[in-house]
Design a protein around this motif. Sequence first.
Motif: not given
Length: 72
Positions: A7-10, A15-17, A19-22, A39-41
């Motif tokens: 999962s990516v987000g809040r 995971n770095r890879q 996050v890059i895709i998203v 970086i999911c900032g």
Amino acid sequence: MRNIRHSVGRNAVNNRQDVIIVQSLLKRHGASYVDVDGICGPLTKKAIIEFQSKFYTHPDGVITPGKKLQYT
């Protein structure tokens, strides 16, 4: 383009890879202000919510592998 594995987000794994895709997809779909840095900032999280708000009444701010869009 590869699929994300986590999962990516809040409050997500972020995971770095993944996050890059998203980030790359968000940028391609109009979030020009997002840096593709893994970086999911705050700006990435904002872009996820903005993107989800096009499909969800209540966006959760998380991109999850295999999650189906539920139009409500």
